[in-house]
Design a protein around this motif. Sequence first.
Motif, PDB file in Angstrom:
ATOM      1  N   GLY A  32      -4.441   8.282  -9.481  1.00 50.33           N
ATOM      2  CA  GLY A  32      -5.557   7.401  -9.802  1.00 50.33           C
ATOM      3  C   GLY A  32      -5.302   5.931  -9.559  1.00 50.33           C
ATOM      4  O   GLY A  32      -6.120   5.082  -9.910  1.00 50.33           O
ATOM      5  N   VAL A  33      -4.171   5.585  -8.931  1.00 49.22           N
ATOM      6  CA  VAL A  33      -3.820   4.174  -8.755  1.00 49.22           C
ATOM      7  C   VAL A  33      -4.820   3.432  -7.865  1.00 49.22           C
ATOM      8  O   VAL A  33      -4.987   2.220  -7.980  1.00 49.22           O
ATOM      9  N   LEU A  34      -5.513   4.171  -7.002  1.00 44.99           N
ATOM     10  CA  LEU A  34      -6.503   3.553  -6.121  1.00 44.99           C
ATOM     11  C   LEU A  34      -7.600   2.841  -6.909  1.00 44.99           C
ATOM     12  O   LEU A  34      -8.209   1.891  -6.424  1.00 44.99           O
ATOM     13  N   ASN A  35      -7.835   3.280  -8.142  1.00 41.32           N
ATOM     14  CA  ASN A  35      -8.912   2.719  -8.960  1.00 41.32           C
ATOM     15  C   ASN A  35      -8.389   1.848 -10.102  1.00 41.32           C
ATOM     16  O   ASN A  35      -9.136   1.536 -11.036  1.00 41.32           O
ATOM     17  N   MET A  36      -7.142   1.454 -10.035  1.00 42.77           N
ATOM     18  CA  MET A  36      -6.567   0.679 -11.129  1.00 42.77           C
ATOM     19  C   MET A  36      -6.669  -0.831 -10.902  1.00 42.77           C
ATOM     20  O   MET A  36      -6.330  -1.321  -9.828  1.00 42.77           O
ATOM     21  N   SER A  37      -7.116  -1.537 -11.935  1.00 45.31           N
ATOM     22  CA  SER A  37      -6.949  -2.988 -11.997  1.00 45.31           C
ATOM     23  C   SER A  37      -5.806  -3.222 -12.983  1.00 45.31           C
ATOM     24  O   SER A  37      -5.089  -2.296 -13.340  1.00 45.31           O
ATOM     25  N   TRP A  38      -5.619  -4.482 -13.437  1.00 46.72           N
ATOM     26  CA  TRP A  38      -4.422  -4.738 -14.242  1.00 46.72           C
ATOM     27  C   TRP A  38      -4.393  -4.005 -15.588  1.00 46.72           C
ATOM     28  O   TRP A  38      -3.314  -3.557 -16.004  1.00 46.72           O
ATOM     29  N   PRO A  39      -5.528  -3.832 -16.312  1.00 45.88           N
ATOM     30  CA  PRO A  39      -5.405  -3.143 -17.608  1.00 45.88           C
ATOM     31  C   PRO A  39      -4.897  -1.710 -17.472  1.00 45.88           C
ATOM     32  O   PRO A  39      -4.098  -1.249 -18.285  1.00 45.88           O
ATOM     33  N   GLN A  40      -5.368  -1.003 -16.431  1.00 40.50           N
ATOM     34  CA  GLN A  40      -4.929   0.374 -16.232  1.00 40.50           C
ATOM     35  C   GLN A  40      -3.475   0.425 -15.750  1.00 40.50           C
ATOM     36  O   GLN A  40      -2.692   1.275 -16.191  1.00 40.50           O
ATOM     37  N   SER A  91      -4.913   5.180   1.648  1.00 38.64           N
ATOM     38  CA  SER A  91      -5.629   6.414   1.972  1.00 38.64           C
ATOM     39  C   SER A  91      -4.998   7.167   3.141  1.00 38.64           C
ATOM     40  O   SER A  91      -5.474   8.232   3.533  1.00 38.64           O
ATOM     41  N   GLY A  92      -3.924   6.597   3.739  1.00 46.77           N
ATOM     42  CA  GLY A  92      -3.214   7.289   4.792  1.00 46.77           C
ATOM     43  C   GLY A  92      -3.615   6.900   6.199  1.00 46.77           C
ATOM     44  O   GLY A  92      -3.183   7.541   7.171  1.00 46.77           O
ATOM     45  N   GLY A 136       0.802  -1.215   0.000  1.00 47.51           N
ATOM     46  CA  GLY A 136       0.000   0.000   0.000  1.00 47.51           C
ATOM     47  C   GLY A 136       0.837   1.267   0.000  1.00 47.51           C
ATOM     48  O   GLY A 136       0.497   2.254  -0.662  1.00 47.51           O
ATOM     49  N   THR A 137       1.949   1.251   0.726  1.00 43.83           N
ATOM     50  CA  THR A 137       2.827   2.427   0.784  1.00 43.83           C
ATOM     51  C   THR A 137       3.506   2.688  -0.557  1.00 43.83           C
ATOM     52  O   THR A 137       3.649   3.839  -0.989  1.00 43.83           O
ATOM     53  N   LEU A 138       3.926   1.626  -1.220  1.00 47.08           N
ATOM     54  CA  LEU A 138       4.526   1.792  -2.544  1.00 47.08           C
ATOM     55  C   LEU A 138       3.542   2.465  -3.501  1.00 47.08           C
ATOM     56  O   LEU A 138       3.917   3.366  -4.258  1.00 47.08           O
ATOM     57  N   LEU A 139       2.285   2.051  -3.449  1.00 43.86           N
ATOM     58  CA  LEU A 139       1.283   2.642  -4.335  1.00 43.86           C
ATOM     59  C   LEU A 139       0.937   4.067  -3.904  1.00 43.86           C
ATOM     60  O   LEU A 139       0.770   4.957  -4.746  1.00 43.86           O
ATOM     61  N   ARG A 140       0.826   4.289  -2.601  1.00 45.37           N
ATOM     62  CA  ARG A 140       0.435   5.623  -2.101  1.00 45.37           C
ATOM     63  C   ARG A 140       1.515   6.668  -2.353  1.00 45.37           C
ATOM     64  O   ARG A 140       1.229   7.779  -2.829  1.00 45.37           O
ATOM     65  N   ASP A 141       2.753   6.322  -2.055  1.00 42.46           N
ATOM     66  CA  ASP A 141       3.834   7.311  -2.105  1.00 42.46           C
ATOM     67  C   ASP A 141       4.568   7.379  -3.435  1.00 42.46           C
ATOM     68  O   ASP A 141       5.184   8.402  -3.751  1.00 42.46           O
ATOM     69  N   TYR A 142       4.519   6.289  -4.217  1.00 42.53           N
ATOM     70  CA  TYR A 142       5.331   6.244  -5.437  1.00 42.53           C
ATOM     71  C   TYR A 142       4.535   5.804  -6.666  1.00 42.53           C
ATOM     72  O   TYR A 142       5.113   5.545  -7.715  1.00 42.53           O
ATOM     73  N   GLY A 143       3.214   5.727  -6.512  1.00 43.90           N
ATOM     74  CA  GLY A 143       2.375   5.325  -7.633  1.00 43.90           C
ATOM     75  C   GLY A 143       1.848   6.520  -8.414  1.00 43.90           C
ATOM     76  O   GLY A 143       1.897   7.662  -7.949  1.00 43.90           O
ATOM     77  N   PRO A 144       1.323   6.285  -9.614  1.00 45.41           N
ATOM     78  CA  PRO A 144       0.782   7.369 -10.442  1.00 45.41           C
ATOM     79  C   PRO A 144      -0.579   7.829  -9.918  1.00 45.41           C
ATOM     80  O   PRO A 144      -1.216   7.128  -9.129  1.00 45.41           O
TER      81      PRO A 144
END
Length: 441
Positions: free
Chosen positions: A258-266, A415-416, A248-256
């Motif tokens: 809108g990543v919260l709503n991404m599945s594999w195609p996005q 979400s923090g 979760g931290t990798l996605l929150r701090d270093y992700g693009p």
Amino acid sequence: MHVMKSKWIGITVSILLASATFAGCANKPTPGAGNQAGGAKPFQGKTISLVTANHPWGEAIKPLLPEFEAATGASVKVESFFEDQLTQKLTVQFTSGSATPDVFMYRPLQEGKLFFKNGWVAPLDDYVNKDASYDFADFSKSAVGSTTVDGKLAGIPIITEQEILYYRKDLLQQANIAVPKTLDELVAAVKKLHDPKKELYGFVARGQRSPLVTQVSSFLYSEGADFTSGDKATINTPEAVKAFTTYGTLLRDYGPPGVLNMSWPQAIGIFAQGKVAFYTDANSIYANATDPTKSTVADKVGFAVFPAGKAGSKPYNITSWGLSMNAKSANKDAVWEFIKWATSKDIVLKTQAKGNPGARASVWDKPEGKQGFPAELVPVIVESSKGGVDHDRPTVISVGEARDAVGEIVQKVMSGETNIQATADKANAALQAIMDKDKGK
């Protein structure tokens, strides 16, 4: 990879029965395919109904069916459906006690336990041991584990998947960063390459609540945790909380964005646009990153074995699609002959050459078995197939509910939320309630 929302009781669904029907015509059998032309054909006059997903394996097997028909005398009638439509069709037919389809593609980790618990599939344990030449030991143990329910073989693996690490070779070379072999090294490399001012993000993966569960699973196992242990939910252990927090931290701090709503195609889509340094997901979707018509970095994509955590590198190594036999089929011997043929070394070699990753170790040893995949990806698949874990989600009947419970933890991290242990404790109680409820099904 989608959640099965239908239940086995009181289901009324409207199904599009748009199908592709294939009726094989007689052909001379290939050497080793079975009885020679003019010889006895053990299933002459029998018709086997086969239902497949709209999947590359189904397209690869259809042109080969005349070999089976010529050797056995049986005819194979094929219908194909989209993934969720397939689940609906099978559920409705099995609930009504239908003897068809005789044999079908299914997703072992999504609906396998439901199908088996309801008595809809025939155990195949006795069949696989009848013929030594079938060499069932050639199948990956983890892949077989995916198709095993309560110690019984509910299906035969046809498509396998492992979680791997995708990375940008050019970015690592420019920054003089070695390919991460541990999760700690991955986090350090992600931090170093993350540069949002230049629209370059360190990491991407699935962020949607349910879809992310299958990919966070490898983080979980590599830290020494699992979703469950026996009849107990275990997603609130220190090891589990660490894994969920890392992901979760990798996605929150270093992700693009809108990543919260991404599945594999996005997720793989933004990686293919050249905006992300690292991406982790199933090896089966590699073409989305390496196909020049889909990817701006097609020639810059590298592949690596999933990074090791406290417990080592333990990616999932699963059967994403299997073949199973209808428990009410009137043609069980003929159906097994078909399954045995379709999952034989010779046929797996032919379907794998078309890019369908199979579960037979001997096929991966052959040049033809590797030709359908990028040369750099093959050793990663082979290495990942040697071990790994045989599930990528909680192995319960109510899979959708369980995935939502697990995914909630990661989304709270993203979400923090600061008290992740409390979130994990609540989610663990929810998962335990789901497991207890399933016992009565």
